[in-house]
Design a protein around this motif. Structure first.
Motif, PDB file in Angstrom:
ATOM      1  N   ALA A   1       0.826  -1.205   0.000  1.00 46.72           N
ATOM      2  CA  ALA A   1       0.000   0.000   0.000  1.00 46.72           C
ATOM      3  C   ALA A   1       0.858   1.252   0.000  1.00 46.72           C
ATOM      4  O   ALA A   1       0.587   2.212   0.685  1.00 46.72           O
ATOM      5  CB  ALA A   1      -0.925  -0.007   1.211  1.00 46.72           C
ATOM      6  N   GLY A   2       1.950   1.223  -0.780  1.00 46.20           N
ATOM      7  CA  GLY A   2       2.776   2.411  -0.890  1.00 46.20           C
ATOM      8  C   GLY A   2       3.679   2.653   0.305  1.00 46.20           C
ATOM      9  O   GLY A   2       4.265   3.713   0.437  1.00 46.20           O
ATOM     10  N   MET A   3       3.824   1.682   1.186  1.00 50.50           N
ATOM     11  CA  MET A   3       4.648   1.816   2.371  1.00 50.50           C
ATOM     12  C   MET A   3       6.080   1.404   2.049  1.00 50.50           C
ATOM     13  O   MET A   3       6.316   0.419   1.362  1.00 50.50           O
ATOM     14  CB  MET A   3       4.076   0.932   3.487  1.00 50.50           C
ATOM     15  CG  MET A   3       4.893   0.942   4.773  1.00 50.50           C
ATOM     16  SD  MET A   3       4.811   2.516   5.648  1.00 50.50           S
ATOM     17  CE  MET A   3       3.065   2.549   6.069  1.00 50.50           C
ATOM     18  N   THR A   4       7.039   2.191   2.542  1.00 48.32           N
ATOM     19  CA  THR A   4       8.438   1.823   2.401  1.00 48.32           C
ATOM     20  C   THR A   4       8.978   1.387   3.758  1.00 48.32           C
ATOM     21  O   THR A   4       8.406   1.693   4.797  1.00 48.32           O
ATOM     22  CB  THR A   4       9.272   3.012   1.891  1.00 48.32           C
ATOM     23  OG1 THR A   4       9.258   4.053   2.893  1.00 48.32           O
ATOM     24  CG2 THR A   4       8.711   3.560   0.579  1.00 48.32           C
ATOM     25  N   MET A   5      10.077   0.678   3.723  1.00 47.14           N
ATOM     26  CA  MET A   5      10.673   0.180   4.961  1.00 47.14           C
ATOM     27  C   MET A   5      11.091   1.337   5.869  1.00 47.14           C
ATOM     28  O   MET A   5      10.865   1.308   7.082  1.00 47.14           O
ATOM     29  CB  MET A   5      11.876  -0.704   4.624  1.00 47.14           C
ATOM     30  CG  MET A   5      12.470  -1.424   5.814  1.00 47.14           C
ATOM     31  SD  MET A   5      13.758  -2.583   5.295  1.00 47.14           S
ATOM     32  CE  MET A   5      14.312  -3.200   6.892  1.00 47.14           C
ATOM     33  N   ALA A   6      11.686   2.373   5.281  1.00 48.58           N
ATOM     34  CA  ALA A   6      12.124   3.527   6.070  1.00 48.58           C
ATOM     35  C   ALA A   6      10.930   4.236   6.704  1.00 48.58           C
ATOM     36  O   ALA A   6      10.981   4.651   7.872  1.00 48.58           O
ATOM     37  CB  ALA A   6      12.908   4.496   5.189  1.00 48.58           C
ATOM     38  N   SER A   7       9.844   4.379   5.936  1.00 50.23           N
ATOM     39  CA  SER A   7       8.638   5.017   6.465  1.00 50.23           C
ATOM     40  C   SER A   7       8.049   4.210   7.612  1.00 50.23           C
ATOM     41  O   SER A   7       7.638   4.767   8.633  1.00 50.23           O
ATOM     42  CB  SER A   7       7.608   5.177   5.350  1.00 50.23           C
ATOM     43  OG  SER A   7       6.382   5.663   5.854  1.00 50.23           O
ATOM     44  N   ALA A   8       8.013   2.880   7.451  1.00 48.24           N
ATOM     45  CA  ALA A   8       7.471   2.009   8.493  1.00 48.24           C
ATOM     46  C   ALA A   8       8.304   2.116   9.771  1.00 48.24           C
ATOM     47  O   ALA A   8       7.758   2.249  10.870  1.00 48.24           O
ATOM     48  CB  ALA A   8       7.424   0.565   8.010  1.00 48.24           C
ATOM     49  N   ILE A   9       9.624   2.081   9.625  1.00 51.07           N
ATOM     50  CA  ILE A   9      10.503   2.157  10.793  1.00 51.07           C
ATOM     51  C   ILE A   9      10.351   3.511  11.486  1.00 51.07           C
ATOM     52  O   ILE A   9      10.332   3.605  12.721  1.00 51.07           O
ATOM     53  CB  ILE A   9      11.969   1.916  10.381  1.00 51.07           C
ATOM     54  CG1 ILE A   9      12.154   0.452   9.949  1.00 51.07           C
ATOM     55  CG2 ILE A   9      12.924   2.253  11.526  1.00 51.07           C
ATOM     56  CD1 ILE A   9      13.519   0.148   9.383  1.00 51.07           C
ATOM     57  N   GLY A  10      10.219   4.590  10.701  1.00 52.47           N
ATOM     58  CA  GLY A  10      10.034   5.915  11.291  1.00 52.47           C
ATOM     59  C   GLY A  10       8.761   6.000  12.116  1.00 52.47           C
ATOM     60  O   GLY A  10       8.763   6.548  13.229  1.00 52.47           O
ATOM     61  N   GLN A  11       7.658   5.442  11.590  1.00 55.41           N
ATOM     62  CA  GLN A  11       6.389   5.478  12.324  1.00 55.41           C
ATOM     63  C   GLN A  11       6.443   4.579  13.557  1.00 55.41           C
ATOM     64  O   GLN A  11       5.905   4.919  14.617  1.00 55.41           O
ATOM     65  CB  GLN A  11       5.253   5.052  11.402  1.00 55.41           C
ATOM     66  CG  GLN A  11       4.994   6.043  10.277  1.00 55.41           C
ATOM     67  CD  GLN A  11       3.841   5.630   9.386  1.00 55.41           C
ATOM     68  OE1 GLN A  11       2.760   5.360   9.860  1.00 55.41           O
ATOM     69  NE2 GLN A  11       4.078   5.581   8.081  1.00 55.41           N
ATOM     70  N   ILE A  12       7.107   3.430  13.429  1.00 55.21           N
ATOM     71  CA  ILE A  12       7.265   2.539  14.580  1.00 55.21           C
ATOM     72  C   ILE A  12       8.071   3.230  15.673  1.00 55.21           C
ATOM     73  O   ILE A  12       7.766   3.120  16.861  1.00 55.21           O
ATOM     74  CB  ILE A  12       7.952   1.229  14.145  1.00 55.21           C
ATOM     75  CG1 ILE A  12       6.998   0.404  13.280  1.00 55.21           C
ATOM     76  CG2 ILE A  12       8.400   0.415  15.349  1.00 55.21           C
ATOM     77  CD1 ILE A  12       7.655  -0.789  12.604  1.00 55.21           C
ATOM     78  N   LEU A  13       9.113   3.981  15.271  1.00 52.14           N
ATOM     79  CA  LEU A  13       9.967   4.677  16.233  1.00 52.14           C
ATOM     80  C   LEU A  13       9.169   5.697  17.041  1.00 52.14           C
ATOM     81  O   LEU A  13       9.371   5.837  18.253  1.00 52.14           O
ATOM     82  CB  LEU A  13      11.121   5.361  15.496  1.00 52.14           C
ATOM     83  CG  LEU A  13      12.162   6.082  16.359  1.00 52.14           C
ATOM     84  CD1 LEU A  13      12.799   5.106  17.332  1.00 52.14           C
ATOM     85  CD2 LEU A  13      13.235   6.734  15.487  1.00 52.14           C
ATOM     86  N   VAL A  14       8.254   6.411  16.376  1.00 52.05           N
ATOM     87  CA  VAL A  14       7.425   7.403  17.075  1.00 52.05           C
ATOM     88  C   VAL A  14       6.606   6.735  18.174  1.00 52.05           C
ATOM     89  O   VAL A  14       6.573   7.183  19.324  1.00 52.05           O
ATOM     90  CB  VAL A  14       6.496   8.134  16.084  1.00 52.05           C
ATOM     91  CG1 VAL A  14       5.486   9.003  16.840  1.00 52.05           C
ATOM     92  CG2 VAL A  14       7.304   8.990  15.123  1.00 52.05           C
ATOM     93  N   LEU A  15       5.932   5.614  17.832  1.00 58.28           N
ATOM     94  CA  LEU A  15       5.118   4.918  18.825  1.00 58.28           C
ATOM     95  C   LEU A  15       5.972   4.221  19.863  1.00 58.28           C
ATOM     96  O   LEU A  15       5.578   4.126  21.033  1.00 58.28           O
ATOM     97  CB  LEU A  15       4.183   3.924  18.133  1.00 58.28           C
ATOM     98  CG  LEU A  15       2.752   4.425  17.922  1.00 58.28           C
ATOM     99  CD1 LEU A  15       2.045   4.674  19.250  1.00 58.28           C
ATOM    100  CD2 LEU A  15       2.727   5.698  17.091  1.00 58.28           C
ATOM    101  N   ASP A  16       7.158   3.724  19.463  1.00 60.30           N
ATOM    102  CA  ASP A  16       8.075   3.121  20.432  1.00 60.30           C
ATOM    103  C   ASP A  16       8.414   4.114  21.536  1.00 60.30           C
ATOM    104  O   ASP A  16       8.451   3.765  22.719  1.00 60.30           O
ATOM    105  CB  ASP A  16       9.376   2.680  19.743  1.00 60.30           C
ATOM    106  CG  ASP A  16       9.249   1.309  19.090  1.00 60.30           C
ATOM    107  OD1 ASP A  16       8.248   0.622  19.355  1.00 60.30           O
ATOM    108  OD2 ASP A  16      10.141   0.943  18.306  1.00 60.30           O
TER     109      ASP A  16
END
Length: 244
Positions: free
Chosen positions: A127-142
């Motif tokens: 769905a247009g998601m990149t690995m870097a984008s996913a990791i960035g969003q995970i980092l915010v919630l982490d």
């Protein structure tokens, strides 16, 4: 070494460790659901690696915050007063995290119910998601979940080794559960909507906590468990109907 030996021989320390492990696992469920939904939008070969990176970032953040317990404690000190409520850095971080989680869950729900998105996913597999984008969003919630976890842990015990051990054990359990949970969510589309509903509720809870409204965690997780039970019964009923 003598201090660690004394802790190992203390039944109260083991009780505190067990309590903290359970707390860390329960708080980690929220993070794990978010990571599972997000990484399932990546190409197959990147999903497991991204989950491990996301969980690894969580343990690094939590251990790093444990090393600055005195600084973490200062985050609860009032910064300013607005509408008769004293806001601290912790409150502001929880509000930002809650808003981010509500926005992300709402956006995912919107994409999952639109025909355009369904066609896009069917055509591309992602769905247009990149690995870097996913990791960035995970980092915010982490960061948000780690801060909440450590502040709660500090309120339960002052022994840093116990808190470190609890974090390591809980993260190890998260690593074991990450791939099976993600596969289960990916294989059951209705579970995705249920999980997004959970994230909306968790985001609302973080927002309320940031504004000084305490919501007992037991109510939240009881509602999640009841919803999961109902969905499990629905899945069982659908499976039996298909088997006829």
């Amino acid at each position: 070494m003598e201090e660690i030996s004394a802790l190992l021989a203390d039944p109260a320390a083991w009780a505190a460790l067990a309590t903290l492990v359970v707390m860390e696992v329960v708080l980690g469920i929220d993070n794990l659901i978010f990571i599972s939904i997000l990484t399932n939008k990546l190409p197959e070969h990147q999903r497991s690696r991204t989950r491990r990176i996301g969980i690894g970032l969580a343990v690094i953040l939590r251990l790093g915050l444990l090393g600055t317990v005195a600084w973490v404690a200062q985050l609860t000190q009032p910064l300013f007063t607005l509408f008769n409520h004293e806001f601290s850095w912790r409150d502001l971080i929880l509000i930002a995290g809650g808003l981010f989680l509500i926005w992300k869950a709402t956006d995912e729900i919107h994409h999952n119910v639109t025909e355009e998105h369904a066609e896009e996913v069917a055509a591309s597999g992602v769905a247009g998601m990149t690995m870097a984008s996913a990791i960035g969003q995970i980092l915010v919630l982490d960061l948000v979940f780690s801060l909440d976890s450590i502040i709660t842990a500090v309120g339960m015990t002052n022994d840093i080794p116990i808190m470190v051990a609890a974090v390591v054990v809980a993260v190890g359990l998260m690593l074991l559960a990450a791939d099976p949970l993600a596969r289960f969510i990916g294989d059951n589309p209705t579970i995705v909507m249920l999980a997004l509903g959970f994230l909306l509720m968790i985001g609302g809870t973080l927002l309320a906590e940031g504004f000084g409204v305490h919501v007992p965690k037991g109510y939240i997780y009881a509602a999640m468990a009841f919803s999961a039970l109902v969905e499990g019964l629905n899945m069982l009923a659908r499976r039996r109907r298909r088997a006829r």
